[in-house]
Design an enzyme around this catalytic site. Structure first.
Site, PDB file in Angstrom:
ATOM      1  N   THR A   9       0.818  -1.208   0.000  1.00  0.00           N
ATOM      2  CA  THR A   9       0.000   0.000   0.000  1.00  0.00           C
ATOM      3  C   THR A   9       0.849   1.253   0.000  1.00  0.00           C
ATOM      4  O   THR A   9       0.434   2.298  -0.496  1.00  0.00           O
ATOM      5  CB  THR A   9      -0.929  -0.017   1.236  1.00  0.00           C
ATOM      6  OG1 THR A   9      -1.812  -1.114   1.099  1.00  0.00           O
ATOM      7  CG2 THR A   9      -1.734   1.257   1.362  1.00  0.00           C
ATOM      8  N   SER A  28       1.448  -7.463  -0.726  1.00  0.00           N
ATOM      9  CA  SER A  28       2.208  -8.437   0.070  1.00  0.00           C
ATOM     10  C   SER A  28       1.389  -9.640   0.506  1.00  0.00           C
ATOM     11  O   SER A  28       1.953 -10.615   1.014  1.00  0.00           O
ATOM     12  CB  SER A  28       2.878  -7.780   1.268  1.00  0.00           C
ATOM     13  OG  SER A  28       1.991  -7.611   2.337  1.00  0.00           O
ATOM     14  N   THR A  83       1.726  -4.207   4.269  1.00  0.00           N
ATOM     15  CA  THR A  83       1.560  -4.473   5.708  1.00  0.00           C
ATOM     16  C   THR A  83       1.127  -5.911   5.996  1.00  0.00           C
ATOM     17  O   THR A  83       1.378  -6.420   7.088  1.00  0.00           O
ATOM     18  CB  THR A  83       0.516  -3.521   6.324  1.00  0.00           C
ATOM     19  OG1 THR A  83      -0.725  -3.672   5.622  1.00  0.00           O
ATOM     20  CG2 THR A  83       0.977  -2.075   6.280  1.00  0.00           C
ATOM     21  N   ASP A  84       0.479  -6.568   5.012  1.00  0.00           N
ATOM     22  CA  ASP A  84      -0.159  -7.860   5.307  1.00  0.00           C
ATOM     23  C   ASP A  84       0.823  -8.944   5.747  1.00  0.00           C
ATOM     24  O   ASP A  84       0.521  -9.738   6.632  1.00  0.00           O
ATOM     25  CB  ASP A  84      -0.959  -8.354   4.086  1.00  0.00           C
ATOM     26  CG  ASP A  84      -2.231  -7.538   3.864  1.00  0.00           C
ATOM     27  OD1 ASP A  84      -2.621  -6.783   4.778  1.00  0.00           O
ATOM     28  OD2 ASP A  84      -2.826  -7.665   2.780  1.00  0.00           O
TER      29      ASP A  84
HETATM   30  N1  ASP Z   1      -2.615  -5.674   0.911  1.00  0.00           N
HETATM   31  C1  ASP Z   1      -1.608  -4.642   1.140  1.00  0.00           C
HETATM   32  C2  ASP Z   1      -0.255  -5.323   1.173  1.00  0.00           C
HETATM   33  O1  ASP Z   1       0.028  -6.012   2.133  1.00  0.00           O
HETATM   34  C3  ASP Z   1      -1.895  -3.978   2.424  1.00  0.00           C
HETATM   35  C4  ASP Z   1      -0.923  -2.920   2.849  1.00  0.00           C
HETATM   36  O2  ASP Z   1       0.187  -2.812   2.366  1.00  0.00           O
HETATM   37  O3  ASP Z   1      -1.302  -2.163   3.770  1.00  0.00           O
HETATM   38  O4  ASP Z   1       0.496  -5.198   0.248  1.00  0.00           O
END
Ligand code: ASP
Length: 314
Positions: free
Chosen positions: A20, A62, A95-96
């Protein structure tokens, strides 16, 4: 507790993997991994004039992180960490699965220089965009003379690779180190250490080999009301070499699932027992219990087991 702000003039390398922080769109309906690393850096005016290099290692959401990307990332880290002029490295990530990548890099590389993962809960196009501040904090920590090891920085908190986890799916302040707490804080560019930097005995690149496709299959199964052994039996039939059981409470496992895990063990499959209670360790090992994952979350216990199988086969 120590206060200091010892920044080196050394070079910081930013390795970008997507997420993200490189996303574009609104707060929920955005697409991760759209913006290139040069544009991420350009969006942070405070980084102008800093000694930086940037490299796009991957561009993924991610949730889709792969063993192949982990291997490539580790290789690029080894390359840049060996350069004397490099003070530290920042890895931008989604973040995932940030916590899994952090633990993997900690166990394989255990670097003497800082490797700082950072991410964002909002895309760069959001009114609440948190990526620029997180990136600035990560670069500041990566250039810090006293810091070592794999860390994650988000929202001013610096987490260690063993304890960090995404605890909330949407809130800006989504990350936690559970009962252990963060290892440091970064506020207004000032780093305040609360606990020792992460240390350990890294396994080294030789442990993971050159072909991630050859890594053993290690899966996670969950204990819950009404659980049985069907999933375990199917995974063993599919070639699983290791299984992590996400147990209830203090790593307790439904009797029917436990019976299937014992069958799996009897065929040589390795099993580790973690807890589905977030941010807490499994305490103690009652007689006859499955081996404990201790403080590791199920996702990190899976990495530990994978590495254990890889190194014991070597
Ligand atoms: N789905 C995204 C990822 O993990 C979520 C994020 O980065 O906040 O790439």
């Amino acid at each position: 507790m120590q206060n200091n702000s010892q920044h080196s003039d050394g070079l910081v390398v930013i390795l970008a993997t997507g997420g993200t922080i490189a996303g574009s769109g609104d707060d929920v309906g955005y697409t991760a991994g759209q913006v290139g690393v040069a544009d991420l850096v350009a969006a942070v005016p405070a980084l102008a004039g800093r000694a930086l290099e940037a490299e796009q290692v991957a561009q993924v959401d991610s949730k889709d992180m792969s063993h192949a990307i982990w291997r490539t990332l580790a290789e690029r880290l080894v390359h840049h960490l060996a350069r004397p002029e490099v003070a530290g490295i920042v890895v931008t990530h989604g973040t995932d699965t940030l916590e899994e990548t952090a633990y993997f890099l900690h166990r394989v590389l255990g670097p003497a220089k800082p490797v700082v993962l950072t991410a964002a809960m909002r895309p760069v196009t959001s009114l609440q965009s948190d990526g620029p501040q997180n990136l600035l904090d990560a670069v500041t920590i990566a250039a810090h003379l006293d810091v070592r090891g794999v860390l994650a920085v988000l929202q001013g908190r610096v987490h260690g690779p063993v304890d960090v986890r995404k605890a909330l799916p949407f809130a800006l302040d989504a990350f936690s180190s559970g009962e252990a707490g963060p290892v440091a804080l970064i506020q207004e560019g000032q780093l305040r250490a609360l606990r020792p930097w992460p240390a350990g005995t890294p396994l080294g690149m030789s442990a993971i080999g050159t072909d991630p496709a050859a890594w053993p299959r290690v899966d996670i199964v969950v204990s819950h009301a009404g659980a049985d052994g069907v999933v375990v039996d199917a995974l063993v039939a599919a070639g699983a070499r290791g299984l992590v059981v996400e147990g209830t409470g203090n790593g307790t496992v439904h009797a029917s699932l436990l019976a299937a895990l014992a069958r799996a063990q009897a065929t040589g499959v390795r099993v580790l027992r973690a807890t589905r209670c977030a941010g807490a360790a499994v305490v103690g090992a009652p007689a006859g219990a499955l081996p404990s994952a201790g403080e590791l979350s199920p996702a990190k216990a899976r990495i530990e087991l994978l590495l254990e199988i890889l190194t014991s086969a070597a």
